[in-house]
Design a protein around this motif. Structure first.
Motif, PDB file in Angstrom:
ATOM      1  N   PHE A 187       0.495  -1.302   0.077  1.00  0.00           N
ATOM      2  CA  PHE A 187      -0.040  -0.018  -0.076  1.00  0.00           C
ATOM      3  C   PHE A 187       0.896   1.340   0.051  1.00  0.00           C
ATOM      4  N   LEU A 188       2.146   1.046   0.286  1.00  0.00           N
ATOM      5  CA  LEU A 188       2.833   2.340   0.245  1.00  0.00           C
ATOM      6  C   LEU A 188       3.092   2.960  -1.104  1.00  0.00           C
ATOM      7  N   TYR A 189       3.075   2.231  -2.242  1.00  0.00           N
ATOM      8  CA  TYR A 189       3.036   2.972  -3.368  1.00  0.00           C
ATOM      9  C   TYR A 189       1.833   3.667  -3.503  1.00  0.00           C
ATOM     10  N   ARG A 190       0.730   3.122  -3.394  1.00  0.00           N
ATOM     11  CA  ARG A 190      -0.698   3.831  -3.471  1.00  0.00           C
ATOM     12  C   ARG A 190      -0.467   5.070  -2.562  1.00  0.00           C
ATOM     13  N   THR A 191       0.054   5.120  -1.429  1.00  0.00           N
ATOM     14  CA  THR A 191       0.280   6.388  -0.615  1.00  0.00           C
ATOM     15  C   THR A 191       0.890   7.454  -1.347  1.00  0.00           C
ATOM     16  N   ALA A 192       2.140   6.920  -1.856  1.00  0.00           N
ATOM     17  CA  ALA A 192       2.866   8.129  -2.301  1.00  0.00           C
ATOM     18  C   ALA A 192       2.470   8.431  -3.741  1.00  0.00           C
ATOM     19  N   ALA A 193       1.727   7.763  -4.418  1.00  0.00           N
ATOM     20  CA  ALA A 193       1.093   8.152  -5.712  1.00  0.00           C
ATOM     21  C   ALA A 193       0.105   9.326  -5.407  1.00  0.00           C
ATOM     22  N   ASN A 194      -0.341   9.702  -4.069  1.00  0.00           N
ATOM     23  CA  ASN A 194      -1.215  10.868  -4.155  1.00  0.00           C
ATOM     24  C   ASN A 194      -0.430  12.273  -3.827  1.00  0.00           C
ATOM     25  N   LEU A 195       1.011  12.155  -4.165  1.00  0.00           N
ATOM     26  CA  LEU A 195       1.853  13.255  -3.706  1.00  0.00           C
ATOM     27  C   LEU A 195       2.118  13.586  -5.298  1.00  0.00           C
ATOM     28  N   THR A 196       1.017  14.047  -5.844  1.00  0.00           N
ATOM     29  CA  THR A 196       0.996  14.788  -7.323  1.00  0.00           C
ATOM     30  C   THR A 196       1.158  16.304  -7.168  1.00  0.00           C
ATOM     31  N   LEU A 197       2.354  17.018  -7.365  1.00  0.00           N
ATOM     32  CA  LEU A 197       2.564  18.343  -7.165  1.00  0.00           C
ATOM     33  C   LEU A 197       2.753  19.214  -8.503  1.00  0.00           C
ATOM     34  N   SER A 198       2.549  20.239  -8.496  1.00  0.00           N
ATOM     35  CA  SER A 198       2.439  21.193  -9.812  1.00  0.00           C
ATOM     36  C   SER A 198       3.890  21.359 -10.185  1.00  0.00           C
ATOM     37  N   GLU A 199       4.669  21.481  -8.922  1.00  0.00           N
ATOM     38  CA  GLU A 199       6.058  21.934  -9.279  1.00  0.00           C
ATOM     39  C   GLU A 199       7.009  20.802  -9.790  1.00  0.00           C
ATOM     40  N   THR A 200       6.266  19.309  -9.847  1.00  0.00           N
ATOM     41  CA  THR A 200       7.090  18.355 -10.279  1.00  0.00           C
ATOM     42  C   THR A 200       6.014  17.744 -11.529  1.00  0.00           C
ATOM     43  N   TYR A 201       5.247  18.637 -12.015  1.00  0.00           N
ATOM     44  CA  TYR A 201       4.414  18.104 -13.167  1.00  0.00           C
ATOM     45  C   TYR A 201       5.054  17.591 -14.448  1.00  0.00           C
TER      46      TYR A 201
END
Length: 521
Positions: free
Chosen positions: A430-444
Protein backbone atom coordinates in the motif's frame (compact mmCIF):
# COMPACT_ATOMS: atom_id res chain seq x y z
CA UNK A 1 -9.57 35.79 4.90
CA UNK A 2 -6.52 33.72 5.78
CA UNK A 3 -2.88 34.80 5.72
CA UNK A 4 -2.07 32.48 2.81
CA UNK A 5 -4.35 34.22 0.31
CA UNK A 6 -3.91 36.78 -2.45
CA UNK A 7 -6.43 39.11 -0.84
CA UNK A 8 -4.55 39.25 2.43
CA UNK A 9 -1.05 39.56 0.96
CA UNK A 10 -1.79 42.03 -1.83
CA UNK A 11 -4.73 44.05 -0.48
CA UNK A 12 -5.32 43.80 3.27
CA UNK A 13 -1.73 43.86 4.51
CA UNK A 14 -0.51 46.76 2.31
CA UNK A 15 -3.53 48.88 3.29
CA UNK A 16 -3.02 48.05 6.96
CA UNK A 17 0.70 48.84 6.96
CA UNK A 18 0.27 52.03 4.97
CA UNK A 19 -2.55 53.43 7.11
CA UNK A 20 -0.92 52.40 10.39
CA UNK A 21 2.49 53.88 9.63
CA UNK A 22 0.96 57.05 8.22
CA UNK A 23 -0.95 57.65 11.45
CA UNK A 24 2.16 56.99 13.54
CA UNK A 25 4.22 59.30 11.33
CA UNK A 26 1.93 62.20 12.24
CA UNK A 27 1.93 61.25 15.91
CA UNK A 28 -1.54 59.73 16.19
CA UNK A 29 -0.73 56.73 18.39
CA UNK A 30 -4.25 56.04 19.65
CA UNK A 31 -5.73 56.45 16.19
CA UNK A 32 -3.13 53.96 14.89
CA UNK A 33 -4.14 51.44 17.57
CA UNK A 34 -7.82 52.09 16.80
CA UNK A 35 -7.08 51.55 13.10
CA UNK A 36 -5.47 48.15 13.71
CA UNK A 37 -8.30 47.15 16.06
CA UNK A 38 -10.94 48.11 13.49
CA UNK A 39 -9.08 46.33 10.67
CA UNK A 40 -8.74 43.27 12.90
CA UNK A 41 -12.49 43.25 13.48
CA UNK A 42 -13.12 43.57 9.74
CA UNK A 43 -10.74 40.70 8.97
CA UNK A 44 -12.33 38.48 11.63
CA UNK A 45 -15.84 39.39 10.49
CA UNK A 46 -15.01 38.34 6.93
CA UNK A 47 -15.15 34.70 8.07
CA UNK A 48 -18.71 35.24 9.34
CA UNK A 49 -20.24 38.47 10.63
CA UNK A 50 -21.97 36.47 13.40
CA UNK A 51 -18.55 35.80 14.90
CA UNK A 52 -18.30 39.51 15.70
CA UNK A 53 -21.56 39.38 17.67
CA UNK A 54 -20.30 36.47 19.78
CA UNK A 55 -16.88 37.94 20.48
CA UNK A 56 -18.45 41.36 21.08
CA UNK A 57 -20.67 39.95 23.84
CA UNK A 58 -17.71 38.07 25.27
CA UNK A 59 -15.60 41.24 25.35
CA UNK A 60 -18.38 43.31 26.92
CA UNK A 61 -18.82 40.79 29.74
CA UNK A 62 -15.07 40.61 30.41
CA UNK A 63 -14.67 44.38 30.48
CA UNK A 64 -17.69 44.71 32.78
CA UNK A 65 -16.10 42.30 35.25
CA UNK A 66 -12.84 44.23 35.00
CA UNK A 67 -14.76 47.40 35.87
CA UNK A 68 -16.45 45.66 38.83
CA UNK A 69 -13.08 44.50 40.12
CA UNK A 70 -11.78 48.06 39.79
CA UNK A 71 -14.74 49.50 41.72
CA UNK A 72 -14.66 46.84 44.41
CA UNK A 73 -10.95 47.28 45.02
CA UNK A 74 -10.61 51.01 44.37
CA UNK A 75 -13.62 52.55 46.15
CA UNK A 76 -12.59 51.21 49.53
CA UNK A 77 -8.97 52.20 49.14
CA UNK A 78 -7.60 53.63 52.36
CA UNK A 79 -4.23 54.93 53.40
CA UNK A 80 -2.35 54.53 56.61
CA UNK A 81 -0.34 57.58 57.65
CA UNK A 82 2.47 56.78 60.01
CA UNK A 83 4.15 59.52 62.02
CA UNK A 84 7.39 58.87 63.83
CA UNK A 85 9.12 60.67 66.63
CA UNK A 86 12.72 61.64 66.29
CA UNK A 87 13.83 58.53 68.23
CA UNK A 88 12.25 56.26 65.70
CA UNK A 89 9.30 55.13 67.83
CA UNK A 90 5.76 55.46 66.51
CA UNK A 91 3.98 58.63 67.53
CA UNK A 92 0.61 57.99 65.89
CA UNK A 93 -1.08 55.91 63.22
CA UNK A 94 -4.11 57.26 61.38
CA UNK A 95 -6.33 55.62 58.76
CA UNK A 96 -7.89 57.90 56.16
CA UNK A 97 -10.14 57.38 53.18
CA UNK A 98 -7.69 58.89 50.71
CA UNK A 99 -3.94 58.85 50.60
CA UNK A 100 -2.28 61.67 52.51
CA UNK A 101 0.42 61.91 49.90
CA UNK A 102 3.05 61.40 52.57
CA UNK A 103 6.06 59.28 51.79
CA UNK A 104 5.15 57.33 54.92
CA UNK A 105 1.73 56.35 53.50
CA UNK A 106 0.85 52.80 52.63
CA UNK A 107 -1.99 52.28 50.13
CA UNK A 108 -4.29 49.40 51.01
CA UNK A 109 -6.93 48.01 48.69
CA UNK A 110 -9.84 45.92 49.71
CA UNK A 111 -9.62 42.25 48.83
CA UNK A 112 -11.99 41.47 45.97
CA UNK A 113 -14.19 38.43 46.41
CA UNK A 114 -12.90 35.50 44.33
CA UNK A 115 -16.52 34.91 43.34
CA UNK A 116 -16.28 37.81 40.86
CA UNK A 117 -13.51 36.40 38.64
CA UNK A 118 -14.93 32.89 39.15
CA UNK A 119 -18.25 33.94 37.61
CA UNK A 120 -16.44 35.61 34.70
CA UNK A 121 -14.31 32.52 34.04
CA UNK A 122 -17.36 30.24 34.25
CA UNK A 123 -19.14 32.46 31.74
CA UNK A 124 -16.34 32.11 29.20
CA UNK A 125 -16.01 28.36 29.81
CA UNK A 126 -19.78 28.02 29.34
CA UNK A 127 -19.71 29.93 26.04
CA UNK A 128 -16.80 27.82 24.79
CA UNK A 129 -18.53 24.67 26.01
CA UNK A 130 -21.79 25.51 24.26
CA UNK A 131 -20.26 26.11 20.85
CA UNK A 132 -17.54 23.48 20.96
CA UNK A 133 -18.54 20.67 23.32
CA UNK A 134 -22.34 20.46 23.58
CA UNK A 135 -22.61 18.16 20.56
CA UNK A 136 -19.86 15.95 21.98
CA UNK A 137 -21.67 15.79 25.33
CA UNK A 138 -25.02 14.94 23.72
CA UNK A 139 -23.43 12.19 21.63
CA UNK A 140 -21.93 10.60 24.73
CA UNK A 141 -25.22 10.83 26.64
CA UNK A 142 -26.96 9.09 23.74
CA UNK A 143 -24.28 6.42 23.67
CA UNK A 144 -24.42 5.72 27.42
CA UNK A 145 -28.16 5.98 28.03
CA UNK A 146 -29.34 4.81 24.59
CA UNK A 147 -31.24 8.05 23.99
CA UNK A 148 -31.63 9.93 20.72
CA UNK A 149 -31.18 13.59 21.67
CA UNK A 150 -29.94 15.82 18.86
CA UNK A 151 -27.95 19.04 19.00
CA UNK A 152 -26.36 21.07 16.27
CA UNK A 153 -24.52 24.28 17.09
CA UNK A 154 -25.33 26.82 14.40
CA UNK A 155 -21.64 27.74 14.08
CA UNK A 156 -18.22 27.30 15.67
CA UNK A 157 -16.47 30.70 15.77
CA UNK A 158 -12.95 30.66 14.37
CA UNK A 159 -10.34 30.92 17.12
CA UNK A 160 -12.85 30.70 19.98
CA UNK A 161 -10.50 28.52 22.05
CA UNK A 162 -7.71 31.07 21.64
CA UNK A 163 -9.63 34.24 22.47
CA UNK A 164 -11.49 32.51 25.30
CA UNK A 165 -8.18 31.78 27.01
CA UNK A 166 -7.12 35.40 26.39
CA UNK A 167 -10.31 36.60 28.08
CA UNK A 168 -9.71 34.27 31.04
CA UNK A 169 -6.11 35.50 31.35
CA UNK A 170 -7.35 39.10 31.39
CA UNK A 171 -9.90 38.46 34.14
CA UNK A 172 -7.54 36.51 36.38
CA UNK A 173 -4.68 38.97 35.95
CA UNK A 174 -7.07 41.80 36.84
CA UNK A 175 -8.18 39.96 39.98
CA UNK A 176 -4.58 39.30 41.00
CA UNK A 177 -3.69 42.93 40.48
CA UNK A 178 -1.08 42.13 37.82
CA UNK A 179 -2.65 44.55 35.35
CA UNK A 180 -4.72 47.72 35.73
CA UNK A 181 -8.21 48.40 34.42
CA UNK A 182 -7.08 49.39 30.93
CA UNK A 183 -9.08 51.75 28.76
CA UNK A 184 -11.45 49.91 26.45
CA UNK A 185 -9.42 50.57 23.30
CA UNK A 186 -6.33 48.94 24.80
CA UNK A 187 -8.39 45.98 25.97
CA UNK A 188 -10.15 45.62 22.59
CA UNK A 189 -6.81 45.76 20.82
CA UNK A 190 -5.48 42.95 23.01
CA UNK A 191 -8.43 40.67 22.23
CA UNK A 192 -9.02 41.51 18.57
CA UNK A 193 -5.41 41.93 17.40
CA UNK A 194 -5.63 39.93 14.18
CA UNK A 195 -2.23 38.17 14.12
CA UNK A 196 -3.15 36.24 17.26
CA UNK A 197 -6.94 36.10 17.52
CA UNK A 198 -7.56 33.19 15.17
CA UNK A 199 -4.74 30.83 16.03
CA UNK A 200 -2.66 32.30 18.82
CA UNK A 201 -0.20 32.66 20.32
CA UNK A 202 -2.05 33.01 23.62
CA UNK A 203 -0.43 36.21 24.83
CA UNK A 204 -0.86 37.70 28.29
CA UNK A 205 -2.52 41.15 28.41
CA UNK A 206 0.44 43.05 29.81
CA UNK A 207 2.95 41.84 27.25
CA UNK A 208 0.77 43.05 24.36
CA UNK A 209 -0.89 46.20 25.69
CA UNK A 210 2.22 47.73 27.26
CA UNK A 211 4.00 47.65 23.90
CA UNK A 212 1.44 50.07 22.46
CA UNK A 213 2.17 52.82 25.02
CA UNK A 214 5.34 54.23 23.44
CA UNK A 215 4.86 55.70 19.99
CA UNK A 216 8.60 55.68 19.27
CA UNK A 217 8.80 51.91 19.65
CA UNK A 218 5.91 51.53 17.20
CA UNK A 219 7.24 53.81 14.47
CA UNK A 220 8.57 52.30 11.26
CA UNK A 221 12.00 50.72 11.59
CA UNK A 222 13.55 49.40 8.37
CA UNK A 223 15.64 46.67 10.02
CA UNK A 224 12.75 45.36 12.11
CA UNK A 225 10.39 45.59 9.14
CA UNK A 226 12.80 43.59 6.98
CA UNK A 227 13.12 40.85 9.58
CA UNK A 228 9.33 40.76 9.84
CA UNK A 229 9.13 40.14 6.09
CA UNK A 230 11.63 37.29 6.46
CA UNK A 231 9.49 35.67 9.16
CA UNK A 232 6.36 36.05 7.05
CA UNK A 233 7.98 34.50 3.97
CA UNK A 234 9.35 31.55 5.95
CA UNK A 235 5.98 30.99 7.60
CA UNK A 236 4.16 31.19 4.28
CA UNK A 237 6.59 28.70 2.74
CA UNK A 238 6.10 26.31 5.67
CA UNK A 239 2.37 26.40 5.11
CA UNK A 240 1.93 26.26 1.34
CA UNK A 241 5.08 24.38 0.27
CA UNK A 242 5.46 21.89 3.13
CA UNK A 243 2.32 21.56 5.28
CA UNK A 244 -0.14 21.51 2.37
CA UNK A 245 2.07 19.07 0.45
CA UNK A 246 2.46 16.66 3.37
CA UNK A 247 -1.29 16.97 4.01
CA UNK A 248 -1.86 15.00 0.78
CA UNK A 249 -0.20 12.00 2.43
CA UNK A 250 -2.03 12.52 5.71
CA UNK A 251 -5.48 12.85 4.13
CA UNK A 252 -5.08 9.70 2.06
CA UNK A 253 -3.63 7.45 4.76
CA UNK A 254 -6.36 8.21 7.29
CA UNK A 255 -9.08 7.75 4.68
CA UNK A 256 -7.68 4.28 4.04
CA UNK A 257 -6.83 3.47 7.67
CA UNK A 258 -8.16 -0.10 7.63
CA UNK A 259 -6.17 -1.06 4.55
CA UNK A 260 -2.77 0.34 5.46
CA UNK A 261 0.28 -1.81 6.06
CA UNK A 262 2.87 -1.30 8.79
CA UNK A 263 5.15 0.93 6.73
CA UNK A 264 2.22 3.12 5.71
CA UNK A 265 1.21 3.61 9.37
CA UNK A 266 4.77 4.68 10.18
CA UNK A 267 4.70 7.11 7.26
CA UNK A 268 1.26 8.36 8.36
CA UNK A 269 2.46 9.08 11.91
CA UNK A 270 5.60 10.91 10.81
CA UNK A 271 3.71 12.83 8.10
CA UNK A 272 1.03 13.86 10.62
CA UNK A 273 3.61 15.20 13.06
CA UNK A 274 5.35 17.17 10.29
CA UNK A 275 2.07 18.42 8.83
CA UNK A 276 0.76 19.76 12.15
CA UNK A 277 4.11 21.33 12.98
CA UNK A 278 4.64 23.12 9.66
CA UNK A 279 1.00 24.21 9.53
CA UNK A 280 0.82 25.67 13.03
CA UNK A 281 4.37 27.02 13.30
CA UNK A 282 4.00 28.48 9.80
CA UNK A 283 0.99 30.46 10.94
CA UNK A 284 2.82 31.62 14.06
CA UNK A 285 5.83 32.72 11.99
CA UNK A 286 3.55 34.74 9.71
CA UNK A 287 1.78 36.28 12.71
CA UNK A 288 5.13 37.06 14.31
CA UNK A 289 6.40 38.60 11.07
CA UNK A 290 3.33 40.82 10.65
CA UNK A 291 3.64 41.94 14.27
CA UNK A 292 7.29 42.85 13.83
CA UNK A 293 6.33 44.98 10.83
CA UNK A 294 3.87 46.74 13.16
CA UNK A 295 6.48 47.19 15.91
CA UNK A 296 4.94 44.61 18.25
CA UNK A 297 6.62 41.44 19.51
CA UNK A 298 4.50 38.33 20.06
CA UNK A 299 5.57 35.67 22.57
CA UNK A 300 7.37 32.73 21.00
CA UNK A 301 5.13 29.73 20.42
CA UNK A 302 7.59 27.23 18.97
CA UNK A 303 11.25 26.70 19.73
CA UNK A 304 12.42 23.79 17.55
CA UNK A 305 10.31 21.19 19.42
CA UNK A 306 11.64 18.24 17.43
CA UNK A 307 15.12 18.92 18.79
CA UNK A 308 13.83 17.90 22.23
CA UNK A 309 15.38 14.81 23.82
CA UNK A 310 12.36 14.03 26.06
CA UNK A 311 8.60 14.39 25.65
CA UNK A 312 8.59 16.76 28.62
CA UNK A 313 11.10 19.01 26.85
CA UNK A 314 9.11 18.74 23.63
CA UNK A 315 6.06 20.21 25.37
CA UNK A 316 8.23 23.00 26.75
CA UNK A 317 9.04 23.87 23.14
CA UNK A 318 5.72 23.09 21.36
CA UNK A 319 2.78 25.51 21.61
CA UNK A 320 4.66 27.26 24.39
CA UNK A 321 1.99 29.88 25.10
CA UNK A 322 -0.66 27.21 25.71
CA UNK A 323 1.71 25.36 28.04
CA UNK A 324 2.51 28.47 30.06
CA UNK A 325 -1.19 29.42 30.24
CA UNK A 326 -2.11 26.01 31.66
CA UNK A 327 0.89 26.12 33.99
CA UNK A 328 0.18 29.62 35.33
CA UNK A 329 -3.59 29.39 35.76
CA UNK A 330 -4.15 25.69 36.51
CA UNK A 331 -0.99 23.71 37.31
CA UNK A 332 0.50 26.13 39.85
CA UNK A 333 -2.84 26.84 41.62
CA UNK A 334 -3.32 23.06 41.93
CA UNK A 335 0.01 22.85 43.73
CA UNK A 336 2.29 22.04 40.82
CA UNK A 337 5.00 19.64 41.93
CA UNK A 338 5.22 21.03 45.47
CA UNK A 339 2.84 18.59 47.17
CA UNK A 340 4.44 15.24 46.60
CA UNK A 341 4.73 12.72 43.79
CA UNK A 342 1.08 11.61 43.81
CA UNK A 343 -0.28 15.16 43.51
CA UNK A 344 2.28 15.95 40.84
CA UNK A 345 1.11 13.00 38.75
CA UNK A 346 -2.54 14.00 39.17
CA UNK A 347 -1.80 17.64 38.32
CA UNK A 348 0.11 16.71 35.16
CA UNK A 349 -2.71 14.42 34.02
CA UNK A 350 -5.26 17.19 34.66
CA UNK A 351 -3.21 19.61 32.56
CA UNK A 352 -2.90 17.20 29.66
CA UNK A 353 -6.56 16.18 29.89
CA UNK A 354 -7.52 19.85 29.55
CA UNK A 355 -4.97 20.36 26.78
CA UNK A 356 -6.34 17.41 24.84
CA UNK A 357 -9.95 18.52 25.27
CA UNK A 358 -9.01 22.10 24.36
CA UNK A 359 -7.73 20.85 21.01
CA UNK A 360 -11.03 19.24 20.06
CA UNK A 361 -14.35 17.80 21.16
CA UNK A 362 -13.61 14.11 20.83
CA UNK A 363 -12.20 11.19 22.77
CA UNK A 364 -9.29 10.96 20.36
CA UNK A 365 -8.06 14.35 21.60
CA UNK A 366 -8.59 13.42 25.24
CA UNK A 367 -6.73 10.11 24.92
CA UNK A 368 -3.96 11.80 22.94
CA UNK A 369 -3.57 14.36 25.70
CA UNK A 370 -3.47 11.70 28.42
CA UNK A 371 -0.93 9.60 26.50
CA UNK A 372 1.38 12.61 26.32
CA UNK A 373 0.71 13.31 29.99
CA UNK A 374 1.83 9.79 30.89
CA UNK A 375 5.00 10.21 28.83
CA UNK A 376 5.71 13.54 30.53
CA UNK A 377 5.21 11.94 33.96
CA UNK A 378 7.72 9.24 33.02
CA UNK A 379 10.21 11.92 31.96
CA UNK A 380 9.53 13.95 35.11
CA UNK A 381 10.49 11.13 37.46
CA UNK A 382 13.13 9.38 35.35
CA UNK A 383 16.23 11.20 34.20
CA UNK A 384 17.28 8.85 31.39
CA UNK A 385 20.74 9.96 30.31
CA UNK A 386 22.11 6.54 29.40
CA UNK A 387 21.41 7.03 25.69
CA UNK A 388 23.13 9.69 23.55
CA UNK A 389 21.19 12.90 22.97
CA UNK A 390 20.69 12.23 19.25
CA UNK A 391 19.10 8.84 19.92
CA UNK A 392 16.84 10.34 22.58
CA UNK A 393 15.79 13.04 20.12
CA UNK A 394 14.85 10.42 17.53
CA UNK A 395 12.91 8.37 20.09
CA UNK A 396 11.08 11.48 21.35
CA UNK A 397 10.06 12.38 17.80
CA UNK A 398 8.84 8.83 17.14
CA UNK A 399 6.85 8.75 20.41
CA UNK A 400 5.18 12.01 19.43
CA UNK A 401 4.57 10.84 15.85
CA UNK A 402 2.78 7.70 17.02
CA UNK A 403 0.75 9.68 19.56
CA UNK A 404 -0.58 12.04 16.88
CA UNK A 405 -2.07 9.04 15.06
CA UNK A 406 -4.64 9.12 17.87
CA UNK A 407 -4.95 12.90 17.45
CA UNK A 408 -5.58 12.72 13.70
CA UNK A 409 -7.79 9.60 13.55
CA UNK A 410 -11.54 10.05 13.14
CA UNK A 411 -12.26 7.90 16.21
CA UNK A 412 -10.52 5.68 18.75
CA UNK A 413 -11.38 2.50 16.83
CA UNK A 414 -9.59 3.79 13.74
CA UNK A 415 -6.63 4.91 15.87
CA UNK A 416 -6.51 1.49 17.52
CA UNK A 417 -6.51 -0.30 14.16
CA UNK A 418 -3.66 1.86 12.85
CA UNK A 419 -1.51 1.57 15.98
CA UNK A 420 -2.27 -2.16 16.14
CA UNK A 421 -0.59 -2.59 12.76
CA UNK A 422 2.67 -1.49 14.38
CA UNK A 423 2.66 -4.57 16.62
CA UNK A 424 2.99 -7.03 13.72
CA UNK A 425 4.56 -6.40 10.35
CA UNK A 426 2.37 -6.41 7.24
CA UNK A 427 3.22 -5.30 3.73
CA UNK A 428 0.47 -5.62 1.12
CA UNK A 429 2.17 -2.97 -1.04
CA UNK A 430 0.00 0.00 0.00
CA UNK A 431 3.01 2.28 0.28
CA UNK A 432 3.08 2.91 -3.48
CA UNK A 433 -0.60 3.88 -3.48
CA UNK A 434 0.07 6.30 -0.64
CA UNK A 435 3.00 7.88 -2.47
CA UNK A 436 0.95 8.22 -5.68
CA UNK A 437 -1.19 10.88 -3.98
CA UNK A 438 1.79 13.22 -3.89
CA UNK A 439 1.08 14.84 -7.24
CA UNK A 440 2.64 18.29 -7.21
CA UNK A 441 2.38 21.09 -9.74
CA UNK A 442 6.08 21.81 -9.17
CA UNK A 443 7.03 18.35 -10.44
CA UNK A 444 4.38 18.06 -13.16
CA UNK A 445 6.87 18.12 -16.05
CA UNK A 446 9.06 15.47 -14.42
CA UNK A 447 6.04 13.27 -13.70
CA UNK A 448 4.87 13.53 -17.32
CA UNK A 449 8.36 12.63 -18.52
CA UNK A 450 8.41 9.48 -16.39
CA UNK A 451 4.96 8.48 -17.65
CA UNK A 452 6.08 8.98 -21.23
CA UNK A 453 9.53 7.41 -21.22
CA UNK A 454 9.49 4.97 -18.28
CA UNK A 455 5.89 4.17 -17.25
CA UNK A 456 7.04 1.08 -15.35
CA UNK A 457 9.06 3.35 -13.05
CA UNK A 458 6.13 5.57 -12.09
CA UNK A 459 5.53 3.88 -8.73
CA UNK A 460 9.23 4.18 -7.91
CA UNK A 461 9.11 7.85 -8.90
CA UNK A 462 6.21 8.57 -6.53
CA UNK A 463 7.90 6.64 -3.71
CA UNK A 464 11.21 8.47 -4.14
CA UNK A 465 9.40 11.82 -4.28
CA UNK A 466 7.56 11.05 -1.02
CA UNK A 467 10.81 10.00 0.68
CA UNK A 468 12.52 13.21 -0.51
CA UNK A 469 9.69 15.38 0.86
CA UNK A 470 9.73 13.62 4.24
CA UNK A 471 13.54 13.51 4.45
CA UNK A 472 13.83 17.21 3.54
CA UNK A 473 11.21 18.11 6.15
CA UNK A 474 13.04 16.11 8.80
CA UNK A 475 16.30 17.77 7.79
CA UNK A 476 14.77 21.21 8.34
CA UNK A 477 13.87 20.15 11.88
CA UNK A 478 17.60 19.99 12.69
CA UNK A 479 18.35 23.48 11.36
CA UNK A 480 17.76 26.95 12.77
CA UNK A 481 14.14 27.95 13.32
CA UNK A 482 12.49 30.96 11.68
CA UNK A 483 13.23 33.38 14.52
CA UNK A 484 16.89 32.42 14.52
CA UNK A 485 17.14 32.83 10.76
CA UNK A 486 15.42 36.23 10.82
CA UNK A 487 17.63 37.44 13.67
CA UNK A 488 20.88 36.37 11.99
CA UNK A 489 20.10 37.48 8.44
CA UNK A 490 22.54 40.18 7.31
CA UNK A 491 20.61 41.05 4.11
CA UNK A 492 23.38 40.04 1.77
CA UNK A 493 22.53 39.85 -1.92
CA UNK A 494 22.33 36.04 -2.00
CA UNK A 495 20.04 36.04 1.05
CA UNK A 496 17.67 38.54 -0.55
CA UNK A 497 17.63 36.52 -3.79
CA UNK A 498 16.96 33.26 -1.91
CA UNK A 499 14.10 34.83 0.06
CA UNK A 500 12.65 36.37 -3.10
CA UNK A 501 12.66 32.99 -4.85
CA UNK A 502 11.05 31.36 -1.79
CA UNK A 503 8.38 34.08 -1.73
CA UNK A 504 7.64 33.64 -5.45
CA UNK A 505 7.35 29.86 -5.12
CA UNK A 506 5.01 30.28 -2.15
CA UNK A 507 2.81 32.84 -3.92
CA UNK A 508 2.59 30.63 -7.01
CA UNK A 509 1.26 27.87 -4.73
CA UNK A 510 -1.57 30.05 -3.40
CA UNK A 511 -3.98 29.00 -6.16
CA UNK A 512 -5.25 26.19 -3.92
CA UNK A 513 -5.75 27.94 -0.57
CA UNK A 514 -5.90 25.55 2.37
CA UNK A 515 -7.15 26.62 5.78
CA UNK A 516 -5.00 26.11 8.86
CA UNK A 517 -5.34 22.98 10.99
CA UNK A 518 -5.69 24.90 14.25
CA UNK A 519 -8.56 27.04 12.93
CA UNK A 520 -10.85 24.18 13.98
CA UNK A 521 -9.61 24.40 17.56
Amino acid sequence: MVFNSFGFIFIFMPLLLAGYNLLLHFGYRRLAILFITAMSAVLYGMFNYKYLVIIGISMAVTYLFSYIIEKKSGDSSKSISIEKESGGSFKSISIEKESSGSSNSISIKKKVSPLIPAVAVLFHVAVLGYFKYTGFLVDNINSIFKTDYTFTAFLLPVGISFYTFSQIAFVIDRYRGEIPHYDFLSYAFYILYFPKIMQGPIAFPKEIIDQTRDIESLRFDADRFGRGIILFIIGLAKKVLLADTIALIVTYTYSQAYYLDTLCVIVAGIATALNIYFDFSGYCDMADGISQMLGITLPQNFNSPFKASTVQELWQRWHMTLSRFLTKYIYFPLGGSRKGAARTIINILIIFFISGLWHGAGWTYVVWGLVNGILVIFDHFHKHKLLPVKIRQVLTFLFFSFSVIIFQASDLTTAGVMIGKLSFFTYPGFLYRTAANLTLSETYVLEEAVQLFAPNMLNIYYFVLMMIVIAFSLFLMTRQNAREIAAKTTFKTWQIVALSVLACLSILSLSNVQTFVYFTF
